[in-house]
Design an enzyme around this catalytic site. Structure first.
Site, PDB file in Angstrom:
ATOM      1  N   LYS A  84      27.392   3.946  28.730  1.00 27.66           N
ATOM      2  CA  LYS A  84      25.720   3.717  29.328  1.00 27.66           C
ATOM      3  C   LYS A  84      25.599   2.613  30.000  1.00 27.66           C
ATOM      4  O   LYS A  84      25.912   1.564  29.639  1.00 27.66           O
ATOM      5  CB  LYS A  84      24.759   3.900  28.177  1.00 27.66           C
ATOM      6  CG  LYS A  84      24.720   5.334  27.327  1.00 27.66           C
ATOM      7  CD  LYS A  84      24.060   6.149  27.993  1.00 27.66           C
ATOM      8  CE  LYS A  84      22.777   6.394  27.253  1.00 27.66           C
ATOM      9  NZ  LYS A  84      21.743   7.294  27.808  1.00 27.66           N
ATOM     10  N   LYS A 115      -9.552 -14.386  26.763  1.00 32.45           N
ATOM     11  CA  LYS A 115      -8.375 -15.140  27.407  1.00 32.45           C
ATOM     12  C   LYS A 115      -7.201 -14.373  27.176  1.00 32.45           C
ATOM     13  O   LYS A 115      -6.337 -14.089  27.951  1.00 32.45           O
ATOM     14  CB  LYS A 115      -8.239 -16.539  26.903  1.00 32.45           C
ATOM     15  CG  LYS A 115      -9.506 -17.465  27.607  1.00 32.45           C
ATOM     16  CD  LYS A 115      -9.560 -18.590  27.129  1.00 32.45           C
ATOM     17  CE  LYS A 115     -11.056 -19.091  27.630  1.00 32.45           C
ATOM     18  NZ  LYS A 115     -12.014 -18.474  27.085  1.00 32.45           N
ATOM     19  N   SER A 140      24.187   0.145  26.166  1.00 28.27           N
ATOM     20  CA  SER A 140      23.776   0.734  24.759  1.00 28.27           C
ATOM     21  C   SER A 140      24.604   0.188  23.653  1.00 28.27           C
ATOM     22  O   SER A 140      25.938  -0.066  23.948  1.00 28.27           O
ATOM     23  CB  SER A 140      23.941   2.321  24.897  1.00 28.27           C
ATOM     24  OG  SER A 140      24.337   2.974  23.420  1.00 28.27           O
ATOM     25  N   THR A 157       7.184  18.143  45.552  1.00 33.58           N
ATOM     26  CA  THR A 157       5.814  18.230  45.094  1.00 33.58           C
ATOM     27  C   THR A 157       6.161  18.964  43.878  1.00 33.58           C
ATOM     28  O   THR A 157       7.029  19.814  43.579  1.00 33.58           O
ATOM     29  CB  THR A 157       5.184  19.053  45.919  1.00 33.58           C
ATOM     30  OG1 THR A 157       5.492  20.326  46.047  1.00 33.58           O
ATOM     31  CG2 THR A 157       4.780  18.577  47.488  1.00 33.58           C
ATOM     32  N   HIS A 158       5.434  18.780  42.573  1.00 33.76           N
ATOM     33  CA  HIS A 158       5.628  19.184  41.206  1.00 33.76           C
ATOM     34  C   HIS A 158       7.080  18.858  40.563  1.00 33.76           C
ATOM     35  O   HIS A 158       7.598  19.479  39.943  1.00 33.76           O
ATOM     36  CB  HIS A 158       5.518  20.587  41.092  1.00 33.76           C
ATOM     37  CG  HIS A 158       4.159  21.085  41.996  1.00 33.76           C
ATOM     38  ND1 HIS A 158       2.888  21.097  41.141  1.00 33.76           N
ATOM     39  CD2 HIS A 158       4.137  21.494  43.091  1.00 33.76           C
ATOM     40  CE1 HIS A 158       1.959  21.699  42.227  1.00 33.76           C
ATOM     41  NE2 HIS A 158       2.764  22.046  43.255  1.00 33.76           N
ATOM     42  N   TYR A 186     -24.123 -17.822  26.915  1.00 31.25           N
ATOM     43  CA  TYR A 186     -22.968 -17.736  26.293  1.00 31.25           C
ATOM     44  C   TYR A 186     -22.829 -17.111  24.902  1.00 31.25           C
ATOM     45  O   TYR A 186     -23.811 -17.448  23.906  1.00 31.25           O
ATOM     46  CB  TYR A 186     -22.277 -19.017  26.486  1.00 31.25           C
ATOM     47  CG  TYR A 186     -20.924 -19.238  25.522  1.00 31.25           C
ATOM     48  CD1 TYR A 186     -19.681 -19.079  26.138  1.00 31.25           C
ATOM     49  CD2 TYR A 186     -20.805 -19.819  24.391  1.00 31.25           C
ATOM     50  CE1 TYR A 186     -18.398 -19.041  25.896  1.00 31.25           C
ATOM     51  CE2 TYR A 186     -19.475 -19.904  23.583  1.00 31.25           C
ATOM     52  CZ  TYR A 186     -18.375 -19.542  24.603  1.00 31.25           C
ATOM     53  OH  TYR A 186     -16.918 -19.494  24.013  1.00 31.25           O
ATOM     54  N   ASN A 205     -19.749 -24.683  28.001  1.00 28.13           N
ATOM     55  CA  ASN A 205     -19.995 -23.357  28.533  1.00 28.13           C
ATOM     56  C   ASN A 205     -19.642 -23.064  29.823  1.00 28.13           C
ATOM     57  O   ASN A 205     -18.799 -22.004  30.603  1.00 28.13           O
ATOM     58  CB  ASN A 205     -21.364 -22.880  28.069  1.00 28.13           C
ATOM     59  CG  ASN A 205     -21.642 -22.754  26.689  1.00 28.13           C
ATOM     60  OD1 ASN A 205     -20.791 -22.839  25.994  1.00 28.13           O
ATOM     61  ND2 ASN A 205     -22.893 -22.543  26.295  1.00 28.13           N
ATOM     62  N   GLU A 262      11.889   1.102  32.829  1.00 31.17           N
ATOM     63  CA  GLU A 262      11.461   1.640  31.937  1.00 31.17           C
ATOM     64  C   GLU A 262      10.209   0.756  31.205  1.00 31.17           C
ATOM     65  O   GLU A 262       9.231   1.149  30.678  1.00 31.17           O
ATOM     66  CB  GLU A 262      12.334   2.383  30.809  1.00 31.17           C
ATOM     67  CG  GLU A 262      13.276   3.242  31.126  1.00 31.17           C
ATOM     68  CD  GLU A 262      14.368   3.695  30.166  1.00 31.17           C
ATOM     69  OE1 GLU A 262      14.973   4.756  30.390  1.00 31.17           O
ATOM     70  OE2 GLU A 262      14.496   2.915  29.265  1.00 31.17           O
ATOM     71  N   SER A 282      -8.989 -22.107  19.797  1.00 30.23           N
ATOM     72  CA  SER A 282      -8.494 -21.452  21.060  1.00 30.23           C
ATOM     73  C   SER A 282      -7.418 -22.285  21.787  1.00 30.23           C
ATOM     74  O   SER A 282      -6.686 -21.825  22.883  1.00 30.23           O
ATOM     75  CB  SER A 282      -9.658 -20.957  22.125  1.00 30.23           C
ATOM     76  OG  SER A 282     -10.290 -22.171  22.608  1.00 30.23           O
ATOM     77  N   ASN A 301      21.544   1.502  31.168  1.00 30.08           N
ATOM     78  CA  ASN A 301      20.323   1.984  31.423  1.00 30.08           C
ATOM     79  C   ASN A 301      19.339   1.278  32.198  1.00 30.08           C
ATOM     80  O   ASN A 301      19.511   0.075  32.276  1.00 30.08           O
ATOM     81  CB  ASN A 301      19.636   2.357  29.790  1.00 30.08           C
ATOM     82  CG  ASN A 301      20.554   2.785  28.989  1.00 30.08           C
ATOM     83  OD1 ASN A 301      21.315   3.867  29.123  1.00 30.08           O
ATOM     84  ND2 ASN A 301      20.824   2.461  27.466  1.00 30.08           N
ATOM     85  N   GLN A 308     -14.552 -16.099  24.175  1.00 32.76           N
ATOM     86  CA  GLN A 308     -13.587 -16.788  24.011  1.00 32.76           C
ATOM     87  C   GLN A 308     -12.125 -15.407  23.935  1.00 32.76           C
ATOM     88  O   GLN A 308     -11.106 -15.970  24.256  1.00 32.76           O
ATOM     89  CB  GLN A 308     -13.485 -17.512  22.686  1.00 32.76           C
ATOM     90  CG  GLN A 308     -12.126 -18.256  22.532  1.00 32.76           C
ATOM     91  CD  GLN A 308     -12.409 -19.323  21.510  1.00 32.76           C
ATOM     92  OE1 GLN A 308     -13.068 -20.393  21.621  1.00 32.76           O
ATOM     93  NE2 GLN A 308     -11.734 -19.207  20.048  1.00 32.76           N
TER      94      GLN A 308
END
Ligand code: ARG
Length: 443
Positions: free
Chosen positions: A282, A324, A276, A154-155, A316, A109, A289, A22, A284, A321
């Site tokens: 463009k 992480k 782009s 709304t909507h 444990y 541990n 996003e 690890s 963007n 592990q």
């Protein structure tokens, strides 16, 4: 040589070693690991469990390791299994025999439980700072835009007029709740697992209150078995991060819409946009996003953690592990997203005129015409029907409610007078909404 090599006779399989290690991802906890070991070694000396000379040697050795890592003189790597083994091996290399006494009365541990808690706590504190900075930005935008009119939706359909201050105020509330959630998580998290050993404590007279205090914890944990197998604090923190990311994602979605050619409410600065490869015109909103897109992976991290913990017997298990990489991924993603969102928001240009124009269109003041009729004694439900007819007429004439002549108004309802025009102006519509929490309150 592994820390546990004594009872093994055959060499480790190469894939086993790679699968088991690890260090490649827990090396980022080196500071917390060394801090924890300094506290443990100091306590061992103080309690007479090891000699004070050895304790001092260990502390000095650990401090030099930390310094060398920070100065770039010592690279974390090699064949150590994890950060705990790496630091201990490096210590023994530097100070000899005394280094081998560091792990007295401790297990990896409780060590890993401690490191992960301290890493989480440090990260949580940084997140609080970054969210506070983001809230400062909202507050500046609110102050500068109390009378910047815009349509509320709304909507995703224009509904009633509001102000940019009111809209940004809603996000301020979300992030204030996030701050409060982080505070709760920090408070519950702040108990020290060090001294739990493998799970059943130890025969040495450890002073757990001392190490807890040294490491800034409120108190030592109550049950040594729970201490090494609890990852609730991590789940809680990653849930907090997921909620923060969800708030950022909703704001990103709005920024993307507002930045579109159709809306043009805002212009994202060049620093937070990209171009782009084929369409030269463009620009963007990639960062917005990506923040929205990365929300999926943060939720995924939360889900992984939940599933890893499900069904683990006490105490444990090596499954843990696996906490992480998901947790670190969520931490990195959310922190960067908060910082980028703050940068994007504070450099964005607000097209006030465009917002104002847009608020005037789309019958956002239709409710206000109904409220006007109510003030003239018409019951609300009847007024609703009358305004419906007025809107139909406007649609036929392709005009706004403000553009109807008084006689056109009166043909549909004779309760309407000249004062209709001031009553349904944008300014009036917002100013008159003075209910607690409404946009008029901010004017
Ligand atoms: N690398 C391990 C982890 O992250 C450290 C604890 C190892 N303990 C053990 N008993 N094998 O969980």
């Amino acid at each position: 040589m592994k820390l546990w090599g004594g009872r093994f006779t055959e060499a480790e399989d190469a894939l086993t070693e790679a699968f088991n290690e690890s260090l490649s991802f827990d090396k980022r906890m080196y500071k917390q690991d060394i801090r924890g070991s300094v506290a443990h070694a100091t306590m061992l000396g103080k309690q007479g469990i090891i000699s004070s000379e050895d304790s001092e040697k260990i502390v000095k050795g650990l401090e030099s390791i930390l310094q060398d890592i920070e100065d770039g003189k010592l690279e974390i790597g090699g064949d150590a299994e994890d950060i705990h083994s790496f630091v201990e091996a490096e210590l023994t290399e530097r100070i000899g025999e005394a280094g081998k006494r560091l792990h007295t009365g401790r297990s990896r541990n409780d060590q890993v439980a401690l490191d992960m808690k301290m890493y989480t706590r440090d990260h949580l504190d940084d997140t609080i700072t970054e969210i506070e900075k983001l809230i400062d930005t909202f507050e500046r935008i609110i102050d500068e835009n109390r009378d910047t009119y815009m349509p509320g939706f709304t909507h995703l359909q224009k509904a009633q007029p509001t102000t940019l201050a009111h809209h940004m105020g809603a996000y301020r509330e979300m992030f204030m709740r996030d701050l409060s959630r982080l505070g709760d998580t920090r408070d519950r998290l702040n108990e020290c697992p060090l001294g739990a050993g493998a799970f059943a404590g130890t025969t040495y007279p450890l002073d757990r209150d001392f190490t807890a205090r040294e490491l800034g914890f409120r108190k030592p944990t109550n049950n040594s078995m729970d201490s090494v197998s609890d990852r609730d604090y991590l789940l809680e923190y990653v849930f907090d991060l997921s909620t923060i990311q969800m708030h950022l994602s909703r704001l990103s979605e709005e920024i993307i819409i507002w930045n579109s050619n159709e809306y043009q409410f805002v212009k994202i600065s060049d620093a937070y946009s990209t171009g782009s490869s084929i369409m030269p015109q463009k620009k963007n909103p990639d960062i917005a996003e990506l923040i929205r897109g990365k929300t999926g992976r943060v939720y995924g991290d939360l889900n992984s953690l939940m599933v890893v913990m499900k069904g683990l017997p006490l105490a444990y298990n090596k499954d843990m592990q696996e906490d992480k990489e998901s947790a670190f991924d969520a931490m990195d993603t959310v922190k960067n997203s908060v910082i980028l969102m703050n940068g994007m928001l504070s450099t964005m240009t607000w097209n006030r005129e465009r917002m104002n124009e847009s608020a005037k269109l789309g019958f956002t003041n239709a409710t206000d015409v109904a409220d006007y009729l109510v003030r003239k004694g018409v019951p609300f439900r009847t007024a609703h029907g009358i305004v419906g007819e007025l809107v139909l007429l406007c649609e036929k004439k392709k005009c706004a409610l403000d553009d109807l002549t008084l006689s056109e108004y009166r043909e549909i309802c004779d309760k309407i007078d000249e004062d209709i025009y001031t009553s349904i102006s944008l300014e009036c519509c917002v100013k008159n909404r003075r209910t607690k929490g409404a946009p008029g309150e901010l004017l």
